[in-house]
Scaffold this motif. Sequence first.
Motif, short mmCIF file in Angstrom:
data_model
loop_
_atom_site.label_atom_id
_atom_site.label_comp_id
_atom_site.label_asym_id
_atom_site.label_seq_id
_atom_site.Cartn_x
_atom_site.Cartn_y
_atom_site.Cartn_z
N PRO A 38 0.84 -1.21 0.00
CA PRO A 38 0.00 0.00 0.00
C PRO A 38 0.87 1.26 0.00
O PRO A 38 1.87 1.35 0.71
N ARG A 39 0.48 2.22 -0.79
CA ARG A 39 1.20 3.48 -0.86
C ARG A 39 0.21 4.63 -0.65
O ARG A 39 -0.95 4.54 -1.05
N TYR A 40 0.73 5.69 -0.04
CA TYR A 40 -0.10 6.83 0.32
C TYR A 40 0.38 8.06 -0.45
O TYR A 40 1.58 8.24 -0.67
N THR A 58 4.00 10.14 -3.36
CA THR A 58 3.50 8.82 -2.99
C THR A 58 4.61 8.04 -2.30
O THR A 58 5.73 7.96 -2.81
N PRO A 114 5.16 4.59 0.81
CA PRO A 114 4.48 3.57 1.64
C PRO A 114 4.13 4.08 3.04
O PRO A 114 3.21 3.56 3.67
N PRO A 117 2.63 7.13 5.23
CA PRO A 117 1.86 8.37 5.03
C PRO A 117 2.57 9.60 5.57
O PRO A 117 2.51 10.67 4.98
N PRO A 164 -4.81 4.60 1.74
CA PRO A 164 -3.84 4.42 0.65
C PRO A 164 -4.43 4.85 -0.68
O PRO A 164 -5.62 4.68 -0.95
#
Length: 738
Positions: A57-59, A182, A184, A186, A440
Amino acid sequence: MDGSAYETPISLAPSAGEKTFDLNVVIATFRRRLRLFAAVALVVFVAVLLYTLQQTPRYTATAQVMLDTRTEQVTDMSAVLSGLPADSPVVDTEVEVLRSRSLANRVVAQLKLDQDPYFNPYLEEAKGPAAWLPWVKKTVAPTSAVDSVEAQRRREKVVDRVLSGLNVRRAGLTYLISVDYTHPQPEQAARLANAFADLYLTEQLEAKFDATAKANEWLDTRVVELRDQLQQAEAAVQQYKIANNLLSAEGATLTEQEISGLNQQLASAKAAQAETDARLNIARSQLARGSNGEDVGESLNSPVVQQLRKQRAEKSAQVADLSGRYGDRHPDLLKAKRELADMDGQIQAEIRRIISNLEAQAQVARQRTGSMAGSVSVSKGTLAGNNRAGIRLGELERKAESVRTLYESLLARFKQTTTSQGIEQPDARVVSQAKIPTSPSYPKPSLNLALGLAAALGAGLAAVVLAEILMAGLFTEDEVEHRLGLPYLGSVPLLSSAVDGKLARGVSPADYLLTKPLSGFAESFRKLRAAILFSKVGEPVKVIAITSSLPGEGKTTTTFSLARTLATSGASVVVVDCDLRQSAINRFLAEPPTAGLVEVLNGVCTLDQALITDASGAKVLALTRSANTPRDVLGSLAMRRLLAELRQRFDVVLLDTAPLLAIADTRILAPSADAVVMLARWKTTPVKAITSALSLLQGQGVFVAGVALTQVDLKAQGRYGYGDANYYYKSYRKYYAD
């Protein structure tokens, strides 16, 4: 049979220009390729699903920067580095500046991202149980020393990794620029987005600071240089004035002032001379006319003469009084007359002195005027020299004035920039700081699954279309007629697909015909028989050559089964095995033949001795094992005589020939047949092979009755063989007794 031309029956298929879209054909095609479609779609969807599940997941955090079109005027002075014009190319340029490697380098340096294993692949992350603890800093053992080139390469690698998470975009046609990052983590995403936005503004300020500092430094140096130049230029002007006697006061040189004074004095002297000469000339004129000088203007104005005249008047009055009282000889009268005469002498002497004084004054005035004129002439000569020297003086003064103007301008600009230093403002401002994202941005399972489903359906459809484009075989009657341009004679089903129950082991198709004459399998051969026999309108078809383009297409089985079908219907039929290389008829016979076609043609035995009677009543002219011969027996005169004899004795003569593309025997034998039947294996035989085989028969006067499909899977054809009679097999299946 008319063998003058290559004959083809009238095609019942519509022409290419009459083709119309048929939804049923599309559905049938899709059903035919359903397994391929499902397999490809499933593979693609599963691949997308697995890709989604394994993604980290990436934010994404977003900071917004606005180019400020308003200018802040603290002082009424122009800036050294002007503000950015707010037009579209400039905004796009600033977007590229935000994406630049130089700005990314500053972010790396400020946040020390080269010490973060996420960005620096050359660092070793903490290992062991501590690696699972988020609060444990992943320190790295120092790497071995590397040279400058390798260090630069590693640095660029870190910058590339930092830029890979950055996305800078302009919001429509506004002055807003969104800085997305972006990551991983936040917190790190928000930190990096804000760092790019803040350092972008800092870079703008530093650019203005640097420009102002450089301008001040240059102006300071230049002002000092110009001050020295101005001093030198002014000193040169003064030295030249002194050297050339060009000193001035109140805007004029001393020589000019001297000439001006001398001219005034000369004018006064000339006026005084003229006045003196006039008085002298008048006095002389009066004396010349006999005047005693008493009426001369100068004597009238002389106080001495006036006093003497007063005394004379008194004395004259005394003389007159004495003359009246005493007579002319009286001593007092004589004394008074002597005194009166003495007074007249004094008056004349004073008048003569006055005239002499006038002459002296006139002489002095003339000398003074001449002296003044000489002085003026000398001064004018000096002024002419001064004027010639003034040309060079003017050049020196202009040079000094230009240096003075430039010096004063730069000095004023230096004071302005010094005053404005430190109050510069950036051309943009951060209108929205990046907040820590709570959800994400990637991957998005719902979107990925939707895209995966769309990609799966698209890939499946593409696979179906590609399979249809690359399809080598033939499936239906329509395809036979459209792709080959020949009549469709019928289909020979695969025996296992024509039987509902379980087929007994070892049962051949030819044997099944005899045991199940009312089966659907038997009916397919009756349809094929009718199509062949009536393929030539108005002419009987007795000699039929059955061939194929390639081996393994069921040619021998079809020929023998067709012979049994004809025999059971009451027709006298004979099967002639014409495949000299790969004879296959013998496997349907109870015993191997001792005499066959070659022996009959060679005259070793008679036709009756070589004919074998089948259980169905059909006759078989087979080939013995020793039938291989290097001679061309099928094109011989003996073969033509044999066919003529068979034509007379039998209703139908079936010639089991070799594949057209493999052996040339069939091309030799085909012109002797009334009709040639081309067999093609359902879904397997390439259309190109069939067309190549048919092209070998062109120009030989061969009549091709049509094409029949063999080994057709009736169950599959019933599912997706739209355009073929077998598509409706389930509807009429009850008519058959299997």
